[in-house]
Write a protein that holds these residues in place. Structure first.
Motif, mmCIF file in Angstrom:
data_model
loop_
_atom_site.group_PDB
_atom_site.id
_atom_site.type_symbol
_atom_site.label_atom_id
_atom_site.label_comp_id
_atom_site.label_asym_id
_atom_site.label_seq_id
_atom_site.Cartn_x
_atom_site.Cartn_y
_atom_site.Cartn_z
ATOM 1 N N GLY A 1 30.111 44.158 -96.888
ATOM 2 C CA GLY A 1 30.648 44.771 -98.189
ATOM 3 C C GLY A 1 31.125 46.093 -97.939
ATOM 4 N N ASP A 2 31.594 46.420 -96.843
ATOM 5 C CA ASP A 2 32.013 47.758 -96.468
ATOM 6 C C ASP A 2 31.017 48.966 -97.122
ATOM 7 O OD1 ASP A 2 34.050 47.764 -94.964
ATOM 8 O OD2 ASP A 2 35.688 47.418 -96.488
ATOM 9 N N THR A 3 29.656 48.643 -97.105
ATOM 10 C CA THR A 3 28.618 49.899 -97.438
ATOM 11 C C THR A 3 27.752 50.218 -96.391
ATOM 12 O OG1 THR A 3 27.315 47.988 -98.095
ATOM 13 C CG2 THR A 3 28.814 49.017 -99.825
ATOM 14 N N ARG A 4 26.902 51.084 -96.546
ATOM 15 C CA ARG A 4 25.878 51.588 -95.757
ATOM 16 C C ARG A 4 24.674 51.521 -96.372
ATOM 17 N NH1 ARG A 4 28.141 52.680 -90.816
ATOM 18 N NH2 ARG A 4 26.066 53.842 -90.164
ATOM 19 N N ILE A 5 23.458 51.246 -95.540
ATOM 20 C CA ILE A 5 22.281 51.387 -96.005
ATOM 21 C C ILE A 5 21.277 52.100 -95.067
ATOM 22 C CG2 ILE A 5 22.432 48.990 -97.275
ATOM 23 C CD1 ILE A 5 20.512 47.964 -94.892
ATOM 24 N N ILE A 6 20.242 52.701 -95.673
ATOM 25 C CA ILE A 6 19.318 53.510 -94.923
ATOM 26 C C ILE A 6 18.722 52.501 -93.863
ATOM 27 C CG2 ILE A 6 17.353 54.741 -94.968
ATOM 28 C CD1 ILE A 6 18.251 55.762 -97.838
ATOM 29 N N ASP A 7 18.722 52.998 -92.790
ATOM 30 C CA ASP A 7 17.978 52.270 -91.602
ATOM 31 C C ASP A 7 16.528 52.858 -91.768
ATOM 32 O OD1 ASP A 7 16.943 51.264 -89.295
ATOM 33 O OD2 ASP A 7 18.049 52.303 -87.938
ATOM 34 N N ILE A 8 15.798 52.101 -92.294
ATOM 35 C CA ILE A 8 14.396 52.564 -92.570
ATOM 36 C C ILE A 8 13.511 52.298 -90.995
ATOM 37 C CG2 ILE A 8 14.322 52.027 -94.951
ATOM 38 C CD1 ILE A 8 12.554 49.437 -93.936
ATOM 39 N N TRP A 9 14.034 51.386 -90.450
ATOM 40 C CA TRP A 9 13.265 51.405 -89.063
ATOM 41 C C TRP A 9 13.623 52.630 -88.316
ATOM 42 C CZ3 TRP A 9 9.411 48.592 -89.862
ATOM 43 C CH2 TRP A 9 9.597 47.370 -90.984
ATOM 44 N N GLY A 10 14.790 53.312 -88.130
ATOM 45 C CA GLY A 10 15.491 54.107 -87.512
ATOM 46 C C GLY A 10 15.184 55.630 -87.892
ATOM 47 N N SER A 11 14.895 55.684 -89.074
ATOM 48 C CA SER A 11 14.791 56.930 -90.039
ATOM 49 C C SER A 11 13.543 57.529 -90.089
ATOM 50 C CB SER A 11 15.383 56.828 -91.475
ATOM 51 O OG SER A 11 16.740 56.321 -91.257
#
Length: 167
Positions: free
Chosen positions: A154-164
């Motif tokens: 959907g052309d969005t971004r989410i927080i990468d909880i595994w990489g953050s």
């Protein structure tokens, strides 16, 4: 010194010239931020203050002060980044708290059900496995230390909880 050479382009030179002349004619002072160039042609963000004691003919004499504000601009960007991360951390903390409340109930009841023959041990293990997975996710959310995102449908971004999180 050719004044035109400190501007990034002829268009910037013209724009600044009109702005400066108008301000000097009106109030005897012009004060603005602009992208300029150093002698070695590298760009920098500058705060420029120009004053003239002669409002009728402001170009008769002027005093010009140019301050390199590149570091200040970078510091402001870094501050915005930290504030954004702080918002993410606060949201993650709230989510962790809210998810952990029902999670503890699920884990508690699934432990009580272990002795119930109506539920197969495999099904019970599936419940516990998913509850533990939710717990892992909330722990990961509460350990976010930097801001990293992933592309999401959907052309969005989410927080990468595994990489953050802190490793």
């Amino acid at each position: 010194m050719n004044v035109r050479m400190i501007y990034k382009s002829n268009e910037d030179f013209s724009t600044a010239g009109k702005l400066i002349y108008t301000d000097l004619k009106k109030s005897g002072k012009s004060d603005f931020d602009f992208d300029l160039r150093r002698k070695d042609n590298t760009p920098f963000k500058a705060h420029v203050i120009i004053t003239s004691p002669h409002q009728e003919n402001p170009l008769e004499s002027t005093i010009v002060t140019i301050v390199d504000i590149s570091q200040r601009e970078e510091a402001q960007k870094e501050k915005m980044k930290r504030e954004k991360l702080q918002g993410v951390l606060e949201m993650a903390g709230a989510i962790c708290h809210e998810i952990n409340q029902p999670l503890q109930t699920i884990l508690g009841y699934s432990t009580l059900l272990e002795d119930n023959e109506a539920i197969s041990p495999e099904d019970l293990q599936k419940i516990k496995k998913q509850a533990i997975r939710i717990g892992d996710i909330t722990r990961r959310l509460s350990n976010i230390t930097r801001y990293k995102t992933l592309e999401y449908p959907g052309d969005t971004r989410i927080i990468d909880i595994w990489g953050s999180g802190a490793d």
